[in-house]
Scaffold this active site. Sequence first.
Site, short mmCIF file in Angstrom:
data_model
loop_
_atom_site.label_atom_id
_atom_site.label_comp_id
_atom_site.label_asym_id
_atom_site.label_seq_id
_atom_site.Cartn_x
_atom_site.Cartn_y
_atom_site.Cartn_z
N HIS B 74 5.16 -7.31 9.59
CA HIS B 74 3.59 -7.28 9.56
C HIS B 74 3.13 -6.91 11.13
N ASP B 103 -2.65 22.87 26.32
CA ASP B 103 -1.63 21.73 25.40
C ASP B 103 -1.38 20.77 26.51
N TRP B 139 6.51 -11.65 15.41
CA TRP B 139 6.70 -10.13 16.11
C TRP B 139 7.02 -10.65 17.71
N SER B 166 10.05 5.99 23.21
CA SER B 166 8.92 6.91 22.42
C SER B 166 7.77 6.80 23.26
N SER B 167 7.25 5.35 23.39
CA SER B 167 6.11 4.99 24.22
C SER B 167 6.00 5.59 25.60
N HIS B 250 0.99 -9.39 27.20
CA HIS B 250 -0.52 -9.15 27.52
C HIS B 250 -0.76 -8.00 27.77
N GLU B 252 0.24 -5.22 26.85
CA GLU B 252 0.42 -4.50 25.50
C GLU B 252 -0.98 -4.89 24.61
N TYR B 254 -4.08 -5.11 25.94
CA TYR B 254 -4.80 -4.21 26.37
C TYR B 254 -4.45 -2.83 26.17
N SER B 265 -16.83 4.63 24.25
CA SER B 265 -17.73 5.14 25.07
C SER B 265 -17.99 6.50 25.01
N HIS B 299 -0.94 -17.21 29.53
CA HIS B 299 -2.05 -18.15 28.56
C HIS B 299 -1.58 -18.04 27.30
N HIS B 300 -0.43 -17.33 26.97
CA HIS B 300 0.08 -17.60 25.62
C HIS B 300 1.00 -18.70 25.70
N THR B 325 -14.97 -7.06 31.23
CA THR B 325 -14.89 -6.70 29.69
C THR B 325 -16.47 -6.77 29.34
N LYS B 328 -18.26 -3.69 30.31
CA LYS B 328 -18.38 -2.69 29.21
C LYS B 328 -19.24 -2.88 28.15
N ARG B 447 -0.45 -21.22 12.22
CA ARG B 447 0.04 -19.88 11.81
C ARG B 447 1.30 -19.88 11.31
C1 HEA Z 1 -2.53 -4.56 15.04
C2 HEA Z 1 -2.97 -4.91 14.13
C3 HEA Z 1 -3.10 -5.85 12.95
C4 HEA Z 1 -3.54 -5.10 11.99
C5 HEA Z 1 -4.42 -4.06 11.73
C6 HEA Z 1 -3.53 -6.52 10.83
C7 HEA Z 1 -4.02 -6.37 9.63
C8 HEA Z 1 -3.99 -7.54 8.83
N1 HEA Z 1 -3.32 -8.65 8.94
FE1 HEA Z 1 -2.43 -9.06 10.66
N2 HEA Z 1 -1.31 -9.88 12.12
C9 HEA Z 1 -1.11 -8.89 13.28
C10 HEA Z 1 -1.54 -7.82 13.77
C11 HEA Z 1 -2.40 -7.10 12.70
N3 HEA Z 1 -2.88 -7.26 11.37
C12 HEA Z 1 -0.32 -9.76 13.95
C13 HEA Z 1 0.37 -9.10 15.72
C14 HEA Z 1 0.19 -10.94 13.55
C15 HEA Z 1 1.04 -11.92 13.95
C16 HEA Z 1 2.43 -11.72 13.28
C17 HEA Z 1 3.31 -12.90 13.90
O1 HEA Z 1 2.98 -14.12 13.73
O2 HEA Z 1 4.20 -12.71 14.41
C18 HEA Z 1 -0.59 -10.84 12.39
C19 HEA Z 1 -0.56 -11.91 11.26
C20 HEA Z 1 -1.35 -12.14 10.43
C21 HEA Z 1 -1.25 -13.01 9.46
C22 HEA Z 1 -0.79 -14.39 9.79
C23 HEA Z 1 0.59 -14.63 9.40
C24 HEA Z 1 1.15 -16.07 9.58
O3 HEA Z 1 0.81 -16.40 10.64
O4 HEA Z 1 1.70 -16.62 8.85
C25 HEA Z 1 -2.15 -12.80 8.30
C26 HEA Z 1 -2.50 -13.70 7.46
O5 HEA Z 1 -3.38 -13.73 6.57
C27 HEA Z 1 -2.74 -11.37 8.65
C28 HEA Z 1 -3.14 -11.01 7.52
C29 HEA Z 1 -3.76 -9.46 7.98
C30 HEA Z 1 -4.72 -8.62 6.92
C31 HEA Z 1 -4.83 -9.23 5.80
C32 HEA Z 1 -4.61 -7.59 7.60
C33 HEA Z 1 -5.49 -6.48 6.81
O6 HEA Z 1 -6.67 -5.72 7.87
C34 HEA Z 1 -4.56 -5.30 6.65
C35 HEA Z 1 -5.39 -4.31 5.54
C36 HEA Z 1 -4.38 -3.04 5.13
C37 HEA Z 1 -4.18 -2.76 4.05
C38 HEA Z 1 -4.04 -3.89 3.06
C39 HEA Z 1 -3.38 -1.57 3.86
C40 HEA Z 1 -3.95 -0.65 3.06
C41 HEA Z 1 -4.09 -0.76 1.68
C42 HEA Z 1 -2.99 -0.74 0.87
C43 HEA Z 1 -1.77 -0.63 0.93
C44 HEA Z 1 -3.52 -0.32 -0.47
C45 HEA Z 1 -3.12 -1.26 -1.49
C46 HEA Z 1 -3.89 -2.77 -1.26
C47 HEA Z 1 -4.08 -3.60 -2.20
C48 HEA Z 1 -2.82 -3.79 -3.36
C49 HEA Z 1 -4.82 -4.80 -2.18
N4 HEA Z 1 -1.97 -10.92 9.72
C1 HEA Z 2 -6.52 -5.95 21.36
C2 HEA Z 2 -6.04 -6.78 21.53
C3 HEA Z 2 -6.62 -8.24 22.67
C4 HEA Z 2 -7.67 -8.32 23.36
C5 HEA Z 2 -8.64 -7.17 23.72
C6 HEA Z 2 -7.63 -9.89 23.76
C7 HEA Z 2 -8.44 -10.10 24.53
C8 HEA Z 2 -8.33 -11.45 25.04
N1 HEA Z 2 -7.72 -12.55 24.59
FE1 HEA Z 2 -6.31 -12.46 23.36
N2 HEA Z 2 -4.63 -12.23 21.97
C9 HEA Z 2 -4.28 -11.02 21.26
C10 HEA Z 2 -4.86 -9.74 21.53
C11 HEA Z 2 -6.06 -9.49 22.28
N3 HEA Z 2 -6.68 -10.23 23.00
C12 HEA Z 2 -3.16 -11.12 20.37
C13 HEA Z 2 -2.56 -10.11 19.66
C14 HEA Z 2 -3.06 -12.53 20.77
C15 HEA Z 2 -1.79 -13.66 19.92
C16 HEA Z 2 -0.44 -13.10 20.11
C17 HEA Z 2 0.47 -13.90 19.43
O1 HEA Z 2 0.66 -14.94 19.76
O2 HEA Z 2 1.12 -13.41 18.39
C18 HEA Z 2 -3.86 -13.39 21.72
C19 HEA Z 2 -3.62 -14.34 22.06
C20 HEA Z 2 -4.71 -14.83 23.11
C21 HEA Z 2 -4.38 -16.30 23.69
C22 HEA Z 2 -3.24 -17.21 23.51
C23 HEA Z 2 -3.59 -18.20 22.26
C24 HEA Z 2 -2.77 -19.08 22.01
O3 HEA Z 2 -1.80 -18.49 21.45
O4 HEA Z 2 -2.89 -20.20 22.10
C25 HEA Z 2 -5.22 -16.38 24.61
C26 HEA Z 2 -5.65 -17.42 25.56
O5 HEA Z 2 -6.18 -17.40 26.59
C27 HEA Z 2 -6.27 -15.03 24.68
C28 HEA Z 2 -7.29 -14.74 25.47
C29 HEA Z 2 -7.85 -13.52 25.56
C30 HEA Z 2 -9.00 -13.39 26.31
C31 HEA Z 2 -9.66 -14.30 27.39
C32 HEA Z 2 -9.38 -12.11 26.25
C33 HEA Z 2 -10.54 -11.34 26.79
O6 HEA Z 2 -9.98 -9.84 27.07
C34 HEA Z 2 -11.74 -10.95 26.26
C35 HEA Z 2 -13.04 -10.58 26.84
C36 HEA Z 2 -14.25 -10.20 26.24
C37 HEA Z 2 -15.21 -10.93 26.14
C38 HEA Z 2 -15.04 -12.26 26.70
C39 HEA Z 2 -16.37 -10.34 25.19
C40 HEA Z 2 -17.40 -9.50 26.03
C41 HEA Z 2 -17.97 -10.19 27.31
C42 HEA Z 2 -19.03 -10.46 27.31
C43 HEA Z 2 -20.45 -10.32 26.40
C44 HEA Z 2 -19.38 -11.01 28.62
C45 HEA Z 2 -19.94 -12.56 28.73
C46 HEA Z 2 -18.96 -13.44 28.11
C47 HEA Z 2 -18.62 -14.66 29.05
C48 HEA Z 2 -18.97 -14.98 30.36
C49 HEA Z 2 -17.83 -15.48 28.13
N4 HEA Z 2 -5.73 -14.22 23.74
CU CU Z 3 -2.91 -12.27 26.25
#
Ligand code: HEA
Ligand code: HEA
Ligand code: CU
Lengths: 291, 532, 439
Positions: B74, B103, B139, B166-167, B250, B252, B254, B265, B299-300, B325, B328, B447
């Site tokens: 997933h 293009d 993942w 690819s990327s 990380h 990634e 962004y 925007s 921070h992860h 952020t 923005k 989780r």
């Molecule tokens: C980038 C994007 C992304 C997106 C879009 C989503 C979308 C969703 N994620 Fe995501 N999720 C991750 C990224 C994302 N996730 C990542 C990185 C992890 C961590 C993995 C890891 O631990 O390694 C994670 C882990 C994660 C967990 C934790 C698993 C665990 O720790 O055990 C859960 C649990 O609820 C969850 C739920 C969902 C759900 C319900 C959606 C929903 O938003 C999905 C909605 C979309 C659909 C459902 C598809 C469309 C519809 C159909 C297929 C039609 C049929 C529908 C039905 C029959 C109901 N996700």
């Molecule tokens: C699109 C993806 C995305 C983005 C944009 C961010 C944004 C941020 N993330 Fe997140 N993060 C993930 C995707 C993302 N993260 C994923 C996928 C994981 C889990 C990976 C995994 O373990 O599987 C993760 C996990 C993760 C962790 C690790 C947690 C853990 O495993 O214990 C941390 C810890 O610092 C963190 C911090 C932040 C912070 C500080 C930002 C900041 O950039 C956020 C900044 C934004 C705001 C703060 C809001 C707007 C700001 C204001 C309105 C200004 C005023 C606000 C203040 C003064 C507070 N993120």
């Molecule tokens: Cu991070």
Amino acid sequence: MSAQAHAANHYYIPHGTHWPILGSVGLFTTAVGGALWLEGLDFGGYLCLLGIIIIFLMMFGWFGTVIRESMSGTYNAQVDRSFRWGMTFFIFSEVMFFGAFFGALFFARVFVENWLAGGSNSLFTNLLLWKGYEPAWPSNGPGHVGGSFEGMSAAGIAAINTLILLSSGVTVTIAHWGLKEGNRKKLCWFLLFTIILGFSFVGLQAHEYIHAYTEQNLTLGSGIYGTTFFMLTGFHGLHVTIGAIMLTVILLRSLKGHFTPQHHFAFEAVSWYWHFVDVVWLGLFIFVYWL
Amino acid sequence: MYNTADAHHPEHPSGIWRWITTTNHKDIGTLYLCFSLLMFFVGGAFAMLIRAELFKPGMQLMDPLFFNEMATLHGLVMIFGAIMPAFVGLANWMIPMMVGAPDMALPRMNNWSFWILPFAFILLLSTLFMPGGAPAGGWTMYAPLMLQTGTAFPFTIFAIHLMGISSVMGAINIIATILNLRAPGMTLMKMPLFVWCWLITAYLLIAVMPVLAGAVTMELMDKYFGTSFFNAAGGGDPLLFQHVFWFFGHPEVYIMVLPAFGIISEIIPTFSRKPLFGYTSMVYAVASIAFLSFIVWAHHMFTVGMPLSADLFFMFTTMLIAVPTGVKVFNWVATMWRGALSFETPMLFAIAFVFLFTIGGFSGVMLALVPADWQYHDTYFVVAHFHYVLVTGSAFAIMGAVYYWLPKWTGHMYNETLAKWHFWLSVISVNVLYFPMHFLGLAGMNRRLPDYPVQFTDLNQIVSVGGFVFGVSQLLFVACIILCVRGGKKAEAKVWEGALGLEWTLPSPPPYHSFTEPPAANLIWAHPYQND
Amino acid sequence: MLQKNFKKALRGVIASSLTFISGPAFAIDLNMPVGVTPMSHDVYDLHMYAFWVCVGIGIVVFGLMLISIIWHRKAAGHQPAQFHENTVIEVIWTIIPFIILIALAIPASKVLVDMTNTSDPDMSVKIEGYQWKWQYDYLQDGFSYFSTLAADSNAASQLDSKLSPESVPHYLRDVDHPMVVPTGKKIRLLITANDVIHSWWVEDFAVKVDAIPGFVNQAWIKVDKPGTYRGSCSQLCGRGHAFMPIVVVAEGWDDYQKWVAAMQTSHGAFINPATLQPEQNGSPVVYAPAELNFNAPTPAPTQPIAASTPVAAPSPTPTIAAAEVKPAGKPTVAAAKTWTMATAMARGKQVFDANCAACHMADGKGNPAMGVPAIAAGPIPNGALAAHITLVLHGKGIMPAWGNILDDADLAAVITYERNSFGNHQGDLVQPAQIKAAR
Ligand code: HEA
Ligand code: HEA
Ligand SMILES: [Cu+2]
Ligand code: CUA
């Protein structure tokens, strides 16, 4: 093709192409074959080879098309710039790839050694798990993985190879001057020197590896030292090999008279690549062999 | 005039061969977008299985190992298959039109960057049918757990390599296009923000995808060639993997949100009928976020036992990202402020984005506080955080972008009523889905759990129901797209009253080669940014 | 940072507001628990502080947006302004968040510094994660033991289980042998792992530290209140990740001392029924031979207690690298035992269910998805005895080397059990001495 192609403001758009899909099939075959081979199925090896052959075919076809188009004057300065940006960023991506392995080396040497020996906040790592382990480099870790071995010295083959690569950087530059002067002889001879230097480097490295395996008991399995040594130098050696092959292609094209003093992006791209490989080697020489 | 090598041939070969050999940015954009939608459903289907298993405590449907495979796939499929290709598809479609080019700069390579992806995902998804099952290490693929993967292991690694190739190629193409194919007169500081955001994202991609490749290559070496990267006895360290992985990971995240910032925007000024507030600071903010993203990775890893100084460093840098952020977010709000707002579906998604992404950002800042992260880490609090930024962030931005540009692409208006249904169902269910996850995490639910203590049942049921509704709602999204492609009210060149930018000067749908001649400079001057 | 009273007030406000949100429908507290160690209080305060800061910013940002959405609508006839820049305001909204962040960072750093200060402990316990159980090693007292998921939880969590999880007390949060600690003492935890990365988390202590193979991480706790505290492994560690809980029993010093003495006599095989909560009775597998039961002490083992020399610096305990060495305090006593077929089979079943069933399944059918072969009709359990003993002692691939983990008596029992259960009828009765000889 049309004569107005040289006009600076006109865009160039190629027609559909089947080379990429062939390339993807090639990559796929290589990957599947490689994976099966790693999982112990021998025919995977052949499949992998087949994939690599397909990729080579694709490159021949693709580059052939590009060369034909370029020779017929289809491209303009803009396309040339796009190619340049492309190559620049490709090399940047390679730098980052090497960066990962260099990072591993620094991390292991600077931090992990220290931690295993009880430094920083890791006193108990040493007391409970690896009592008596002292930081050292070269090291195969507290478990003496792979048994005792002899590290690499910066003198000897490494130093010679450094000289070889550095001078090959010079020769390729002289070849470039030759090209720009329109001196085909100079171009071809110095390209040839560069290629010879490149392959000698690879040959010496092969010799070094054989020596390491047979005489020094230094292998990929020799703990972190063997790991980082072979990973970094091996990955680099692969790049030198690819670079030397590319230089050979450029030499053949030079002999055919493909390049003009103004128009020789392919040459430059390969020479950039070669310089990049060169610079990486300097890093290797300093951090892997010397320090 | 432009010059095509096929000037005398028919423009499109027909049938599937056209799609396989195309070098046209719109065709390739379409391929990317369709592929990404497919992967969104595949990844979503995995998520539905996850939510179904978690509906009740106890194991109902699957073996715990299979659950882990689902979570892993997933994550991988959503990130590498759904979100990233969607953004690349949007870039393909829009960047040439926005900068006034016919293009992409390297059209053949463009084809290749797309056509690697289906093969990469065949590799990845085929592991489901292998002995020992698909990869189940998350993942994040942490060593040494990942090394216990069965036959799937090398297939997974090579799939990642292919995705990386690819990327990187896609990113190179985007950079070359932006730097090289801008219409005369379009200086960097006149580019639309979407283009700016993608330029910076492309740098990030090129910088970090190879690092991921390096990380998984090291795992491959450890498993098959006896190296000791992650083996303490040999002088390695399992944490090495985490450092290298998160150095990629990380940035990634962004990569998955900066193009979304770009989309928002574009959309907000259009529907506020007011130029984007603070164009220059928006550009600098994105650049600072990108820069900072390279120095926050650990921070992860706050719970891995880093030295105090490292904990402090990564805590401070991470918190710092909130500043750009914030700029923005404030600028978007200021753009809306005293505008003349209307609420077509793209705007609804954009507004939801600003609200919900900010909530995700807040939990991000909470996660950045090391001692608190020791409680949050690896719980559903983190899952809530990243789904807020990824689903209501990236995915919502993509949906907004699709509604925003679909009339341009197809020449037809989409069905606004249906689209509004899609939006409202999604935005409500997505909060039912993810908001309670915060509480689950705080209450102590980890989780990656196939089964959980009974006290978490109520909340999990709410979450699952939210998930199912959200999933089903996405069928409306597909319906909207299909209906719009097949027909609908004719769209004008300038689809939205308040829209500004080169893409709106082309007819809807635009010609096969977007700008066969550089657009007139005065069109660029009409661009909203810095027009005085 | 925050005033004590303010903290209290804050706690009250949040507790009541959360209760209000949650309503009576939810069985759990929706917020982070305040916990029972000084650190957990600080972390809780930090968490709430950060939460309220975010709420505050949220109110401002979302409020402004809502105003725009409501009043600056085209439909309401609002004419768009055309401003698009204002340096002063942009500088302001760069600086204010910066200041807010500093105000967050200072208390966070303070708490962090305290939490990482593991110096001057009153005692140290080494905790080692295994797939999928924990080992607690009381370094100063010279005994160690494993702590695995309670049998009833395990049974109820099986795919085809007829038992409902609701019927199991502390489902997935219960173990056979809890960790026991004294209250009011600073205890240093030395955390590591044997195979893959695990993470030791007890939320009430605000301790979550990754257990990393080959490295030892540190944390400390000082438990204020006697009680039973529950947690779990929080780093994905494979198939059994959800099934390796942590239970810590904190008791007064005297009770703790009694427990230590009993553990020393029994070489870690002792289980203290007195430390178990009433509703827990019956759920833990009684792992110790009956004669070691606390309530019915039978004559103490004939041999002197394995040297439990108090160590100033903890003695080196082996792991992966030094696999030949046995952990300190492993009973040699039991090796002197002789089994009868009945006792061996009974004990063997217990050992099997606690250790082997996770992979080989309670019915011995194995787990093909994981590459774990069946014991039932397996070639090794039905082949030469020596090969069977060697495999179990030294492991192979994912199969752990049990020689380091189980004592001779248990090994003999479990091998006997394997050879005579699940349809295997080898008839062998393996004695501890045979294992000893085969080591
Ligand atoms: C980038 C994007 C992304 C997106 C879009 C989503 C979308 C969703 N994620 Fe995501 N999720 C991750 C990224 C994302 N996730 C990542 C990185 C992890 C961590 C993995 C890891 O631990 O390694 C994670 C882990 C994660 C967990 C934790 C698993 C665990 O720790 O055990 C859960 C649990 O609820 C969850 C739920 C969902 C759900 C319900 C959606 C929903 O938003 C999905 C909605 C979309 C659909 C459902 C598809 C469309 C519809 C159909 C297929 C039609 C049929 C529908 C039905 C029959 C109901 N996700
Ligand atoms: C699109 C993806 C995305 C983005 C944009 C961010 C944004 C941020 N993330 Fe997140 N993060 C993930 C995707 C993302 N993260 C994923 C996928 C994981 C889990 C990976 C995994 O373990 O599987 C993760 C996990 C993760 C962790 C690790 C947690 C853990 O495993 O214990 C941390 C810890 O610092 C963190 C911090 C932040 C912070 C500080 C930002 C900041 O950039 C956020 C900044 C934004 C705001 C703060 C809001 C707007 C700001 C204001 C309105 C200004 C005023 C606000 C203040 C003064 C507070 N993120
Ligand atoms: Cu991070
Ligand atoms: Cu051990 Cu998760």
